[in-house]
Each structure stands twice: as C-alpha cells, then as structure tokens.
Design an enzyme around this catalytic site. Structure first.
Site, mmCIF file in Angstrom:
data_model
loop_
_atom_site.group_PDB
_atom_site.id
_atom_site.type_symbol
_atom_site.label_atom_id
_atom_site.label_comp_id
_atom_site.label_asym_id
_atom_site.label_seq_id
_atom_site.Cartn_x
_atom_site.Cartn_y
_atom_site.Cartn_z
ATOM 1 N N HIS A 195 -2.891 -2.905 -5.911
ATOM 2 C CA HIS A 195 -3.281 -2.583 -4.464
ATOM 3 C C HIS A 195 -4.647 -2.729 -4.544
ATOM 4 C CE1 HIS A 195 -3.762 0.945 -1.593
ATOM 5 N NE2 HIS A 195 -3.570 -0.199 -1.051
ATOM 6 N N SER A 234 0.989 -1.079 0.171
ATOM 7 C CA SER A 234 -0.031 -0.047 -0.089
ATOM 8 C C SER A 234 0.908 1.336 -0.072
ATOM 9 C CB SER A 234 -0.854 -0.131 1.344
ATOM 10 O OG SER A 234 -0.075 -0.070 2.546
ATOM 11 N N GLU A 281 -5.716 -0.317 -7.384
ATOM 12 C CA GLU A 281 -4.680 0.210 -8.439
ATOM 13 C C GLU A 281 -3.724 -0.639 -8.873
ATOM 14 O OE1 GLU A 281 -3.545 2.706 -4.912
ATOM 15 O OE2 GLU A 281 -4.154 4.511 -5.992
ATOM 16 N N ASN A 301 -3.976 6.342 -1.302
ATOM 17 C CA ASN A 301 -3.695 6.532 -0.068
ATOM 18 C C ASN A 301 -2.819 8.078 0.019
ATOM 19 O OD1 ASN A 301 -4.464 4.346 1.064
ATOM 20 N ND2 ASN A 301 -2.715 3.082 0.942
#
Ligand SMILES: C[C@@H](O)CC(=O)SCCNC(=O)CCNC(=O)[C@H](O)C(C)(C)COP(=O)(O)OP(=O)(O)OC[C@H]1O[C@@H](n2cnc3c(N)ncnc32)[C@H](O)[C@@H]1OP(=O)(O)O
Length: 707
Positions: A448, A427, A460, A498
C-alpha cells in the site's frame, strides 16, 4: 584500542591523515577521538618536514557522517553536551590555525560534523561521485551544527546560502558545492588524493575563490542589512514550524551573534544553544526516528526469510497511483517495469507521470537528458498480458473492486511465473479476501503506497494468513529499492495508517458539524504539527475515497468508524475535493485569493459555522482518536511494535515528527492522563472515545511503550 587516525608522511612533504573508525561502516566523530587527534596535530606542528596535510577517509564511499548520534543521545545534561561541542571547537580551531595548508579530500557523505571538519580545513576537494553529498542536516535531528558550522559556513558561502543549508538540512551535490564555493575543486574519484595533494602544495588560499553576488554583498555587509536577512529567515521558519521546533531560531541566533560579535562569541553561543537542543524533547524524538529507521533497514520483514531478486516488474493500472509506482520502480529501483492498462490513455498517463518527474530532475541538473531517456526506456507499456512471463512482481493499482482484483489474480497466475508476487495497492480491502481467488495464495500480498507516491516515504506491506515469508521479504526489499520505508502490518480493514487516520478525520467532521469553520479546523491541526489540516487532506485524498473506505471500516471494525451521515450530502452535491475542483475549498478560477474556503459547503451540510473553539481543544479531540486507535492496532497485532506504529504514522500521514509518533507521544502524555481525557470525552460525546483496553491496562500498571 585500534586507532581511528593514521598519519603517513610523503617524500614531497605532504602528510596524509586517514580517518577510518574501526568496525564501522561510516566514519562518525566521537569524543574519545579528542586525545588521539590532538596528539597527531601536535606531531604535525612539531615536524617541520611536513609542508601540507591532506585529511581523507579510509571508508570506500563516505567521508564523515557527522558526530556520533548515539554519543549525543547518551548525554545526560546540558553541561555534558556543551562540553562535546567545545571539544569539537578546540580541535577544529587547532586544525584551522595550523601554519601549513590543510586540505579535506571528500568522497561520499560529508555531513554535519563531517562537513564542519572539512570547513576547519583551509581547502576542500570532492569527487563527482553520486554518493558525494555535503550538508549540515542537524536541524532534522532537532539540533544545530555544533562544531563551528554556524560560524564557518556563513563566512565561506555567505549568510543567505548558509542559512538555507542549516535551516533545511539539504544535501548539496558536488557540482553545486563547487559553484557555491563550498569546495575548491571537484574531481573523479580515481584522482581525489592526487588532486588534494596538488591543492595542498599550492598553499592555503584557493585559486578561484567564489565571489559573493552583489545582492548578497550588500545584504550581508552590515549588521543592519544582515538583520533584514535574519528577520526574513525567522518569519519563514515560524510559518513552517509554527513554533514547534526550537532549533531553527537558535541557528539564526548563532549566525547573527557570531557575525555581529565575532567568532569567539559566536562559538560560545553555538555551544550553549547546541547543548540545550541536545537535551530538548524535540531532538530526542527526532533522533529516535533516525535510530528506528536505521534499525528497520536491517530487518527483512520476515524472520529467517531471504528476499528473492526482482529483475522485472509489472504494474496493472496506469492511473495516478499506478503511474507513481511505475515511476519509482524505474527511477529509484532501476527495475524495468511493464505497465498494463485497458486503455492507451491510461498508458500515456503513466508515461507522462514518469517523464514529468524526470524532466524536473534534468531541469534541476540532477541528471542529464541521456540519464532521463535511459530511465524512461525502463518503462514499457501494453494493453495485453504480453512480455510479462518473467515478471517477478506485479503491483495492481486499479480501483477498489474485489471482483476486478480477483480477475487480475487469475490473469497474473495464468500469464506470469509460478513465483510471481501479486501485490495489491488496495487501501482498504483485506488482502485475505483478494487472495481467495489465488491458486498460489502464498504469493499474494498487500503493498500500500501513499499519494503522491514519489514523495510519501511510507509503504505498508500487508501479509494475509498464508502469505509466505519469502513473499514478504521480497516485497519489503523491493519497496526499499524504490526508496520507501516499509512497515509490515497484518491484514485487516484499513490496515494501520488509514485506520488511525479515519477516526481522526471523522472527529474533524464532527467538529465541522458542530459549527467549527473549515479553516479553523485546519489551523488547529497544523498548529499541532500536522503538515496540512484534516479538511485540506480530505480534499486532497478525495471526499469520495473517504466515503468509500468508511463503510468498509465500519463493517469490519465497528460503529466507531461510522462517518457522519451529513457527509453524504457532499457527494450528492458532487463534491469530491481537488480532483473535481469542488470540495471544502475553492479551486481553479474560483480561488481568486489563493486558498479560500468554499462557504457554500456549510449550506450543503446544513450547518451554521462560526464558533471558533480553543484550537488546542479542537486538535486534542481529533488527535486522541488517532492515539487510541493506534493502541488498538498494537493490541490486535496489526502493527508489530510501537516503533512501527510511530514510523508508520509519521511517514504515512505526517504525524508531527517532533512528538516522535503516536506511541512516544502517549508516553510523554502518560497513559493514565490519556485514559482520563478519553473517558472525559466518552462521557461527553459517547462510546467512540472509549479507551482501548491495552491503554487502560498500561495506565493501571503505570507502564509506557518505550520504558
Ligand atoms: C557536531 C554536530 O554538528 C552534530 C552532528 O554532526 S549530528 C549528525 C549529523 N549527521 C547526520 O544527521 C547524518 C546521519 N546519517 C545519515 O543521514 C545516513 O546514515 C547517511 C546519509 C550518512 C548514509 O545513509 P545510508 O547509506 O543509508 O546508510 P545508513 O543510514 O544505513 O547508515 C550506515 C551506518 O552508519 C550509521 N550512521 C550514519 N550516520 C551516523 C551518525 N551521524 N551517528 C551514528 N551512526 C551513524 C548508521 O547508524 C548505520 O549504522 P549500522 O550499524 O551500519 O546500521
């Protein structure tokens, strides 16, 4: 112009009306069909040899997918949209008033206006095919069923059931459709037409009309008791939408007025409300999501590259993420997966994760135990690298340790094939750093997922500098088979989601340290439109996870990512969130009164909480951080387009869909206004609010992202 409808007469007097929109994969209802269908209905009325009519789709696996959303999107006025609805009412009323029996023969998607067409028929028969779904998903587009659905559906299946369908947009499967009386028969696809013809010969009345339950009969028999249902539905809608979505309340009003004042009035109200919704900014934003995701489905993720087949997968790590990834690989992609973990416990975790989800499917009668067992059989486990030579893709989902991931890259290159893709679920770690251990770095990519894996639609796909186009395309195709919406992002700490989430969360942390109460912060952002507030999210994701990612982002991206030091006290107090029952909220036995803030957290942070600032201001300071960083990600080409940035934020962190995503929201605010807000906060709170250069340029040039 090629015809959409074809009427064929049979010797037994039953005519077949086949709908097959030329050049389209799905039938959709278009305004230009009006004259053609009216001419056919006149012909049917005048031909006394026709004793019954069956309406069927010419498409192999769908009935009608609804009104053409592109047509709705092209409406430029409320009047034009109202006319579309009224045209539909005229045609469907004409169909319903035919003297001969009319039967809809349904196979595949029967949604929105497609179901409204079927509801205007006297009877309906559908196939038991898994592609056959019936529903009115208009609310997901910020609309309401504008073809008579708000009037016919309650009269057919009852108010409560109809409201549930219209307010959720849920798709009903064949068995349930039969049980609730939405269809009058369900047959194998091979005899659909035959069954429809048979039904037409029996006349207009269904043999086995489903009778309402006693409760519904009582609740729905008078306007007074119905008002109880409407008030309850209104409360539930408000608690879910916080007033951000206008469609649900209008749906309730259409049903109420139609039942209390009659069908004609109900249709009038429906056309008016439908038209207002078509022109609403919320529906425009929601329709843009439909168009974006449909467009993305056609992209391979890498220009000119064709995906390789994935016939076998391997997952490294049987924890929460590994279990979820393995589960969607078998249950959605139907790809055999071998789960490897260092411990038997890890392997049983993964199996238990998958079994629990499948058991839910059996309980909800979405599958049989045999199907469950067959899907479970696709998942095998090992503590060694055995039986993986033929794995086409390996997804690692272990903890964020670069040396461990390097070892796994080497293991996979040794134990698997030379084309095996190594996909990391990291991540935060840059994929390029993970690929440093590879002798075939072109096969290394980031994949991800977001937790919980079976629920969160986004993944992702992160390409590093030498990831091959085939690896990208294959990984994108694999994610799609898992039922995911992939966005391809470029390598960099935190990737996209993120990264924009981190600054939003940090700003919420700042508010907390300034004395805003935990529940006030969460209330402010839920009211803004997020599914949960930032403090709840931090508890769910894990305070320790957030603390681990922040320094990586700060090191790679700069000081604006530095998390408030005071938060170190939380980890010192062993507060990880829900995972260890100690966070911003109370969990387990301590949470006697439901969701309750753990007031001791203020002492740990050394703050006095209590000053509730205006919730719009609380939300704005957090949201503008996310917007600004989203623009930076576009500026740095981490994301390829505003479209990907909007879909990534909505599907990855629940950015309010009715705003269309960060970039559509910036367009609605105006770049200049956002720059002014950021600069005002910059002067008050410091450099972390400095506007992105691209945003300032757009403001200066008066540009927007979707002009
Ligand atoms: C009168 C009122 O009640 C108003 C309405 O009816 S509003 C519309 C209500 N209907 C919907 O919201 C359904 C939208 N469509 C879907 O959910 C899905 O397409 C599907 C579940 C029907 C099928 O999904 P899938 O098998 O994944 O196929 P695609 O989504 O890729 O769609 C295939 C092509 O069909 C086009 N399409 C589907 N529905 C519509 C629509 N309602 N309007 C316009 N176009 C539609 C879609 O764009 C794809 O087109 P392509 O050229 O093949 O890419």
């Amino acid at each position: 112009m090629e015809k959409t409808f074809e009427l064929t007469r049979r010797e037994d007097g039953i005519a077949i009306l086949t709908m097959d929109v030329p050049g389209e994969t799905m039938n959709t209802l278009k305004a230009e069909f009006g004259p053609e269908i009216s001419e056919i209905l006149s012909e049917v009325k005048q031909d006394t040899s026709i004793k019954g009519l069956v309406i069927i789709s010419g498409k192999s696996d769908s009935f009608v997918a609804g009104a053409d959303i592109t047509m709705l999107d092209a409406c430029t006025s409320v009047e034009a949209a109202k006319e579309l609805s009224q045209q539909g009412h005229v045609v469907f009323n004409e169909l319903e008033n035919l003297k001969i029996p009319v039967v809809a023969a349904i196979n595949g998607a029967c949604l929105g206006g497609g179901l409204e067409l079927a509801l205007a028929c006297h009877l309906r028969v559908c196939t038991d095919d898994k592609k056959t779904v019936l529903g009115v998903p208009e609310v997901q587009l910020g609309l309401l069923p504008g073809g008579g659905g708000t009037q016919r559906l309650p009269r057919l299946v009852g108010v409560t059931t109809a409201l549930d369908m219209m307010l959720t947009g849920k798709q009903i499967r064949p068995k349930k459709a039969l049980k609730m009386g939405l269809v009058d028969d369900m047959v194998p696809g091979s005899i659909l037409l035959e069954a429809a013809i048979k039904l037409a010969k029996k006349g207009k009345k269904a043999a086995n009309k489903v009778k309402p339950t006693l409760v519904n009969k009582v609740l729905e028999s008078t306007s007074f008791t119905r008002d109880v249902v409407f008030k309850q539905a209104g409360k539930q809608v408000e608690s879910k939408t916080h007033g951000n979505y206008p469609a649900p309340a209008k749906i309730i009003d259409c049903v109420r007025q139609g039942l209390n004042k009659g069908l004609t009035k109900g249709l009038e109200v429906e056309a008016s409300h439908f038209a207002e919704l078509v022109m609403s900014k919320e529906s425009e934003a929601l329709r843009s999501i439909f168009f974006a995701t449909t467009e993305m489905k056609k992209e391979t993720g890498a220009e000119g590259a064709e995906p390789r087949d994935i016939n076998k997968a391997m997952v490294l790590g049987g924890g929460l993420m590994g279990g979820g990834i393995a589960s969607v690989t078998t249950t959605k992609a139907k790809v055999p997966v071998r789960v490897k973990d260092i411990s038997e416990q890890g392997l049983s975790n993964a199996l238990a994760y998958a079994y629990k989800l499948l058991a839910k499917g059996v309980k909800r009668r979405h599958m049989t135990p045999a199907v469950r067992d067959n899907l479970m059989a696709l998942m095998t486990t090992t503590t060694e690298y055995k039986g993986v030579k033929d794995a086409d893709i390996v997804v690692e989902a272990v903890f964020e340790d670069l040396s461990l991931k390097h070892q796994m890259v080497k293991d996979v290159e040794r134990e698997c094939g030379e084309n095996t893709i190594f996909a990391s679920n990291t991540s935060s770690l840059p994929i390029g750093q993970i690929a440093q251990a590879a002798s075939r770095p072109e096969n290394v990519i980031g994949l991800h997922y977001f937790s919980p894996v079976e629920k969160m639609p986004l993944v992702e796909v992160i390409a590093h500098k030498t990831t091959s186009p085939e690896t990208i395309a294959t990984t994108v195709a694999f994610a799609r088979k898992q039922g995911k919406t992939p966005i391809v992002v470029q390598d960099g700490a935190g990737f996209y989601v993120n990264r924009i989430l981190a600054l939003y969360m940090n700003e919420a942390a700042q508010w907390l340290l300034e004395g805003q109460r935990v529940e006030h912060l969460d209330k402010a952002l839920v009211k803004f439109g997020f599914p949960v507030g930032p403090m709840t999210l931090l508890d769910e994701v894990g305070i320790d996870v957030g603390a681990k990612i922040s320094p990586i982002l700060e090191k790679e991206l700069g000081e604006r990512f530095s998390a408030p030091q005071a938060f170190d006290q939380l980890l010192a107090d062993d507060r990880k969130g829900r995972k260890n029952g100690k966070g911003f909220y109370l969990y387990g036995a301590k949470a006697k009164k439901g969701k309750q803030v753990d007031e001791s957290v203020y002492g740990v942070l050394g703050i006095q909480a209590g000053s509730d600032k205006d919730i719009k201001q609380v939300a704005e300071r957090c949201v503008v951080q996310m917007l600004n960083e989203a623009v930076r990600c576009l500026e740095e080409k981490i994301i390829a387009s505003p479209r990907d940035g909007d879909i990534g934020a909505i599907f990855g962190i629940g950015f309010p869909p009715f705003l269309g995503g960060p970039f559509r929201y910036i367009d609605s605010l105006g770049a200049a206004n956002l720059v002014a807000t950021l600069e005002r906060y910059q002067s008050m709170y410091g450099e972390r609010f400095a506007p992105a250069q691209m945003l300032k340029d757009m403001a200066a040039e008066g540009k927007s992202f979707y002009s």
